[in-house]
Motif scaffolding. Structure first.
Motif, PDB file in Angstrom:
ATOM      1  N   MET A   1      32.779  63.682  15.404  1.00 16.28           N
ATOM      2  CA  MET A   1      31.471  63.602  15.945  1.00 16.28           C
ATOM      3  C   MET A   1      31.037  62.170  15.883  1.00 16.28           C
ATOM      4  O   MET A   1      31.132  61.646  14.791  1.00 16.28           O
ATOM      5  CB  MET A   1      30.481  64.586  15.026  1.00 16.28           C
ATOM      6  N   ALA A   2      29.877  61.825  17.035  1.00 13.72           N
ATOM      7  CA  ALA A   2      29.691  60.570  17.221  1.00 13.72           C
ATOM      8  C   ALA A   2      28.564  60.265  15.926  1.00 13.72           C
ATOM      9  O   ALA A   2      27.732  61.075  15.553  1.00 13.72           O
ATOM     10  CB  ALA A   2      28.904  60.591  18.417  1.00 13.72           C
ATOM     11  N   ARG A   3      28.635  58.807  15.560  1.00 12.28           N
ATOM     12  CA  ARG A   3      27.539  58.646  14.460  1.00 12.28           C
ATOM     13  C   ARG A   3      26.039  58.798  15.022  1.00 12.28           C
ATOM     14  O   ARG A   3      25.215  58.652  14.408  1.00 12.28           O
ATOM     15  CB  ARG A   3      27.910  56.990  14.196  1.00 12.28           C
ATOM     16  N   GLY A   4      25.761  58.961  16.496  1.00 15.87           N
ATOM     17  CA  GLY A   4      24.661  58.871  16.875  1.00 15.87           C
ATOM     18  C   GLY A   4      24.596  58.517  18.430  1.00 15.87           C
ATOM     19  O   GLY A   4      25.640  57.990  18.821  1.00 15.87           O
ATOM     20  N   VAL A   5      23.514  58.098  18.991  1.00 14.76           N
ATOM     21  CA  VAL A   5      23.431  57.736  20.569  1.00 14.76           C
ATOM     22  C   VAL A   5      22.700  56.496  20.578  1.00 14.76           C
ATOM     23  O   VAL A   5      21.708  56.385  19.919  1.00 14.76           O
ATOM     24  CB  VAL A   5      22.490  58.961  21.439  1.00 14.76           C
ATOM     25  N   ILE A   6      23.424  55.417  21.372  1.00 13.85           N
ATOM     26  CA  ILE A   6      22.696  54.205  21.767  1.00 13.85           C
ATOM     27  C   ILE A   6      22.455  54.279  23.211  1.00 13.85           C
ATOM     28  O   ILE A   6      23.378  54.631  24.078  1.00 13.85           O
ATOM     29  CB  ILE A   6      23.614  52.987  21.439  1.00 13.85           C
ATOM     30  N   LEU A   7      21.244  54.042  23.634  1.00 11.92           N
ATOM     31  CA  LEU A   7      21.032  54.161  24.972  1.00 11.92           C
ATOM     32  C   LEU A   7      20.913  52.576  25.701  1.00 11.92           C
ATOM     33  O   LEU A   7      19.927  51.743  25.308  1.00 11.92           O
ATOM     34  CB  LEU A   7      19.717  54.920  25.272  1.00 11.92           C
ATOM     35  N   LEU A   8      21.873  52.151  26.470  1.00 12.42           N
ATOM     36  CA  LEU A   8      21.694  50.972  27.082  1.00 12.42           C
ATOM     37  C   LEU A   8      21.083  51.124  28.526  1.00 12.42           C
ATOM     38  O   LEU A   8      21.136  51.954  29.316  1.00 12.42           O
ATOM     39  CB  LEU A   8      23.404  50.311  27.335  1.00 12.42           C
ATOM     40  N   CYS A   9      20.436  49.943  28.686  1.00 14.74           N
ATOM     41  CA  CYS A   9      19.601  49.720  29.808  1.00 14.74           C
ATOM     42  C   CYS A   9      19.833  48.541  30.649  1.00 14.74           C
ATOM     43  O   CYS A   9      19.869  47.625  30.191  1.00 14.74           O
ATOM     44  CB  CYS A   9      17.999  49.864  29.813  1.00 14.74           C
ATOM     45  N   ALA A  10      20.245  48.836  32.222  1.00 14.64           N
ATOM     46  CA  ALA A  10      20.464  47.544  33.039  1.00 14.64           C
ATOM     47  C   ALA A  10      20.220  47.648  34.308  1.00 14.64           C
ATOM     48  O   ALA A  10      20.122  48.926  34.938  1.00 14.64           O
ATOM     49  CB  ALA A  10      22.087  47.226  32.773  1.00 14.64           C
ATOM     50  N   GLY A  11      19.638  46.547  34.979  1.00 18.05           N
ATOM     51  CA  GLY A  11      19.460  46.723  36.462  1.00 18.05           C
ATOM     52  C   GLY A  11      20.979  46.890  37.091  1.00 18.05           C
ATOM     53  O   GLY A  11      21.968  46.401  36.520  1.00 18.05           O
ATOM     54  N   GLY A  12      20.760  47.324  38.216  1.00 16.91           N
ATOM     55  CA  GLY A  12      21.985  47.830  38.944  1.00 16.91           C
ATOM     56  C   GLY A  12      22.881  46.693  39.700  1.00 16.91           C
ATOM     57  O   GLY A  12      23.167  46.863  40.804  1.00 16.91           O
ATOM     58  N   THR A  13      22.930  45.584  39.074  1.00 17.01           N
ATOM     59  CA  THR A  13      23.954  44.472  39.604  1.00 17.01           C
ATOM     60  C   THR A  13      24.935  44.265  38.501  1.00 17.01           C
ATOM     61  O   THR A  13      24.806  44.466  37.491  1.00 17.01           O
ATOM     62  CB  THR A  13      22.986  43.091  39.823  1.00 17.01           C
ATOM     63  N   GLY A  14      26.231  43.546  38.781  1.00 11.27           N
ATOM     64  CA  GLY A  14      27.172  43.308  37.993  1.00 11.27           C
ATOM     65  C   GLY A  14      26.802  42.328  37.083  1.00 11.27           C
ATOM     66  O   GLY A  14      27.072  42.553  35.844  1.00 11.27           O
TER      67      GLY A  14
END
Length: 375
Positions: A1-14
């Protein structure tokens, strides 16, 4: 089971997604579940992103001076905040990490409103507009090239370097191989979505000015906009030069590792990958960048002797030909530049950023985190 959730956020470019991808791999390896919030441009780059789920979030740029356009952008961003808030309530992340670009504004703002620990990563030596807007609200700032200083942002900053993808770390295992006289000389030219047109125009003209013997040695990989691919191929074909031209290469790290010389723009991810892999580079900062961040990024590599910085305004085809021709005849100099580039590489950046992310997620203070890293 996962330790928890991390939400990553990024603009849609490489440039935004690649460091986020590197952190995702590191966090997943530590037992976390990773989700990604981004915009609909990301499909081109996010196909291999190791996220449990990808959440498209509405956002908008604020570049227009038209009052109606500004109002429309604010409305779209606010809708994105509500969208993001609902996602955060559902997936319950332990921390939210932003990598710049306007699509990060709604989820990071929503997270701060919900008291979720937040962190932004700034790749460049000059902070981008979206990150500047968020800097006062987040718990910490990770910097690729940013200084830790006495400013309000500097007091929150931890210099981690820029995370690079596993493919880059794999490519870094390939030592630099100089090309001796008469051997193939692999030249890699790329400029990103905005910056490639100059190279499409200038490079074939420059290569035409090299000697026949130098042209026979060249094996060129060049990124070009889709509209320019055919004419660039035709120009090189007329010169009898071996070339691959494409708008995008999925194996760019391996191509960089194979190159004897890189000619490129100096976005933060590009400079970081060149340094980790350790390749000599002629860097041409994109002259229309709003904050002139690319010139500042390039300066770090140049200071270590790993690259030369050449403003676009100085690069006639004749000048480019002179630079390439001289370096082709100086393999020892190129090897020295490769070593200089490698000396400033940060292959451990993803690990350091993951350490900071976990510290923020556990609500550890920056002061305690810094003490721990220097213990």
């Amino acid at each position: 089971m996962a330790r928890g959730v991390i939400l990553l956020c990024a603009g849609g470019t490489g440039g935004h997604l690649f460091p986020a991808e590197a952190l995702a791999h590191e966090l997943i390896g530590r037992g976390w579940a990773v989700h990604l919030a981004t915009d609909d441009r990301a499909e081109r780059f996010a196909g291999n992103f190791p996220a449990a789920a990808i959440h498209p979030i509405q956002s908008a740029t604020m570049g227009s001076k038209n009052p109606l356009a500004v109002l429309g952008a604010f409305w779209k961003i606010w809708r994105g905040v509500r969208q993001a808030s609902a996602i955060i309530a559902r997936i319950k992340p332990e921390a939210v990490v932003g990598f710049g670009g306007y699509p990060t504004l709604p989820p990071l703002y929503a997270a701060t409103r919900r008291r979720v620990p937040t962190l932004i990563h700034e790749q460049n030596a000059v902070m981008g507009r979206a990150n500047r807007a968020l800097a006062g609200r987040v718990n910490a700032i990770a910097g690729g090239f940013l200084p830790q200083d006495g400013s309000a942002a500097g007091a929150k900053t931890v210099t981690t370097g820029n995370p690079v993808r596993p493919a880059v770390l794999e490519a870094a295992k390939t030592p630099y191989t100089p090309s001796a006289a008469g051997q193939p000389f692999r030249l890699l030219v790329f400029g990103g979505s905005q910056g490639a047109q100059f190279f499409s125009d200038a490079m074939p003209q420059a290569i035409a000015l090299l000697s026949d013997a130098q042209r026979r040695r060249l094996v060129i990989t060049q990124q070009a906009r889709a509209d320019d691919v055919a004419r660039v191929k035709e120009a090189y074909a007329a010169l009898g030069v071996g070339v691959e031209v494409s708008p995008f290469f999925n194996d760019m790290a391996a191509r960089m590792a194979a190159a004897q010389l890189v000619i490129s723009r100096s976005g933060a991810s590009t400079v970081s990958e060149i340094a980790v892999i350790g390749r000599p580079a002629l860097l041409v900062p994109y002259p229309y960048a709003l904050d002139h961040d690319q010139a500042a990024n390039a300066a770090a590599l140049a200071a270590a002797g790993g690259g030369e910085v050449h403003p676009q305004s100085t690069l006639s085809p004749e000048r480019i030909a002179a630079l390439i021709g001289a370096l082709m005849d100086q393999p020892d100099r190129l090897a020295t530049m490769a070593a200089g580039a490698r000396s400033v590489g940060r292959p451990d950046a993803a690990r350091l950023l993951a350490d900071l992310t976990e510290a923020i997620a556990s609500r550890k203070t920056l002061s305690d985190f810094r003490k721990g890293t220097h213990a």
